[in-house]
Design an enzyme around this catalytic site. Structure first.
Site, PDB file in Angstrom:
ATOM      1  N   LYS A 156       0.853  -1.208   0.000  1.00 10.81           N
ATOM      2  CA  LYS A 156       0.000   0.000   0.000  1.00 10.81           C
ATOM      3  C   LYS A 156       0.876   1.240   0.000  1.00 10.81           C
ATOM      4  O   LYS A 156       1.799   1.359   0.806  1.00 10.81           O
ATOM      5  CB  LYS A 156      -0.914   0.024   1.225  1.00 10.81           C
ATOM      6  CG  LYS A 156      -1.778   1.297   1.263  1.00 10.81           C
ATOM      7  CD  LYS A 156      -2.835   1.235   2.317  1.00 10.81           C
ATOM      8  CE  LYS A 156      -2.360   1.858   3.602  1.00 10.81           C
ATOM      9  NZ  LYS A 156      -3.482   2.064   4.547  1.00 10.81           N
ATOM     10  N   ARG A 205     -11.191  -0.261   6.221  1.00 11.71           N
ATOM     11  CA  ARG A 205     -10.529  -1.273   7.063  1.00 11.71           C
ATOM     12  C   ARG A 205     -10.252  -0.719   8.458  1.00 11.71           C
ATOM     13  O   ARG A 205     -10.262  -1.455   9.451  1.00 11.71           O
ATOM     14  CB  ARG A 205      -9.289  -1.842   6.384  1.00 11.71           C
ATOM     15  CG  ARG A 205      -8.111  -0.896   6.122  1.00 11.71           C
ATOM     16  CD  ARG A 205      -7.248  -0.676   7.342  1.00 11.71           C
ATOM     17  NE  ARG A 205      -5.904  -0.248   6.996  1.00 11.71           N
ATOM     18  CZ  ARG A 205      -5.140   0.443   7.826  1.00 11.71           C
ATOM     19  NH1 ARG A 205      -5.583   0.864   9.004  1.00 11.71           N
ATOM     20  NH2 ARG A 205      -3.916   0.762   7.463  1.00 11.71           N
TER      21      ARG A 205
END
Lengths: 314, 314
Positions: free
Chosen positions: B67, B111
């Site tokens: 990420k 998330r």
């Protein structure tokens, strides 16, 4: 976000622009005008694989680059290439993702070869012509091309040695099609004794080039040792050389050729210092010089930035 | 290589699947069956910006995820969002790049909120209903949604406090449209004293919640402190709490709420241990419990993997 595929990237690569950008990037790193954080690393022991994440910013650039490179060494058994990867370019002004470069490792191959040619130009004797390439893989080919392109005035006399004779002959044929005459040879010691310049390009984990084969005045650009455990040069040769040049001192002492010889750190200078003139290079025609090229994120940034400019992205 | 845009990613998100995957990822991290290397970080001081690179692998997964997240804090002056980013998914079998998820931070928002709801479920008193949300930004909204979705049996009575009253009222209106009743309030101390559960979601750099406002039995899920210098809870409150739960102990002691109180490391347990039953959770209705949620790469991996499965990529 622009997406550039390998083919487009290849067509956008301007060798001279890229070589200039990479030269500047070495100077930036050695003069402290680049931010290059530690490399990210993750292992996949069950698949004999790993992933490196190299990233950083050359101060003043509008773009910064993150390179993701994987090596999965069981892939050839599956009919797949070992290496994969891509680069992501982001704006250093706003953090926006500007482009994904799906180069599949092409830019790494090219920037590594250009870096080697820059080191050879900076350190070899001015009249050095006899070029010995050790290895016959992608990097051997790219370095043959880059040295001839970057140093045409040398009119190199090129020899190729590889553990696998047939591959050396194949590479010589490939290079002939690109206008470069190269002779395959199976006499490693003899060729090392005769060479002015030696390029080592293998993933060897033990010394290939012995110290007593190397004549005074020889220059060696060593690119194979890019991870712990790799080694192409006799440590006695590294000890004996009068001119030790690292692409990055800490990195070379961690996992380059220089990590295999017990060296006083103060004996090593950086390529960027030589290029900037802030450290002396070769002093005479008798010195043995070694460039230890472990590969820098700054080269990736310079290579990617050149392509992005050509693509009109930045 | 698949390219998934934000809109497609939003449509592919299955909340329940993602919550299950994130729960499993906490257990994987705490039981050592995940490889999560240190976060890569680069600063751009002239632009008041930074870039974080979070990456890792949940052992047994066919995919691993990198990420890239940027925060450029002068962007709003240019009319641009502060946050940007994307994820790259690669095969953990072959190293091939499988997909680029151009989520623009969406998956991080989701998330994070799901992680907070998982912590609240694991640690709050079974009968706790009075939910106070501190903050009125994206994370306040997402946590309100995630808590109601993940814990419908609680039938939460929700209050929102934010430094800016109008924003709290706006968020209450937004939530009403999503079927969630929430009351904005400007009486922070009173609301803290009355709450069963407090969710802190701000980027504050000084304590907002004071220790003597907090009744026995209160649970706090603190998500704001995700970088050095941030702080939402009175250190005396952290000291006083009987149940201290970290998403990751080392990370929370480095830059979470737990880093702001002089704590004995042995007092802290990990959320994954509580979820796996290998460490005890709440013992009685009198304990003050705090979940310090700094955010884990494993959450990103779980979220991305859920989307990739739905997209048929892995």
């Amino acid at each position: 976000m622009r997406i550039l595929q390998r083919e487009e990237i290849v067509s956008l690569c301007d060798f001279d622009e890229m070589a200039s950008a990479i030269e500047r990037s070495y100077v930036a790193v050695s003069s402290g005008s680049a931010t290059i954080p530690p490399v990210g690393y993750i292992q996949f022991p069950e698949q004999n694989g790993d992933c490196h994440i190299k990233f950083g910013h050359l101060h003043g650039d509008d773009v910064f680059v993150i390179k993701i490179a994987t090596g999965f060494y069981n892939n050839p058994k599956l009919g797949l290439p070992t290496s994969n990867g891509m680069m992501v370019a982001l704006s250093a002004k706003t953090g926006e993702v500007l482009a994904v470069l799906q180069d599949e490792g092409y830019l790494t191959d090219v920037r590594t070869a250009i870096g080697a040619a820059i080191a050879t130009k900076a350190l070899a004797r001015p009249n050095a012509k006899k070029l010995l390439i050790i290895g016959a893989g992608i990097q051997a080919r790219e370095q043959a091309l880059a040295h001839n392109r970057f140093l045409p005035e040398r009119d190199f006399k090129t020899t190729i040695w590889a553990r696998n004779k047939d591959k050396a002959a194949e590479l010589a044929q490939q290079l002939a099609k690109r206008g470069i005459a190269a002779n395959p040879s199976d006499a490693l010691e003899e060729e090392c004794r005769a060479a002015d310049i030696i390029l080592t390009t293998t993933p060897s984990v033990e010394p290939i080039v012995q110290s007593d084969w190397i004549a005074p005045g020889t220059h060696i650009t060593a690119s194979g040792a890019d991870a712990p455990g790799k080694c192409e040069l006799d440590p006695a040769l590294v000890q004996r050389a009068q001119l030790l040049v690292a692409d990055k001192v800490d990195q070379c002492l961690d996992h380059g050729e220089f990590s295999n010889a017990a060296l006083d750190k103060t004996r090593i200078i950086e390529l960027g210092e030589v290029l900037a003139g802030s450290a002396g290079g070769r002093q005479n025609d008798e010195q043995v010089s070694i460039a230890d090229m472990t590969g820098l994120a700054s080269q990736d940034i310079a290579a990617a930035t050149t392509v992005l400019k050509a693509a009109g992205v930045s």
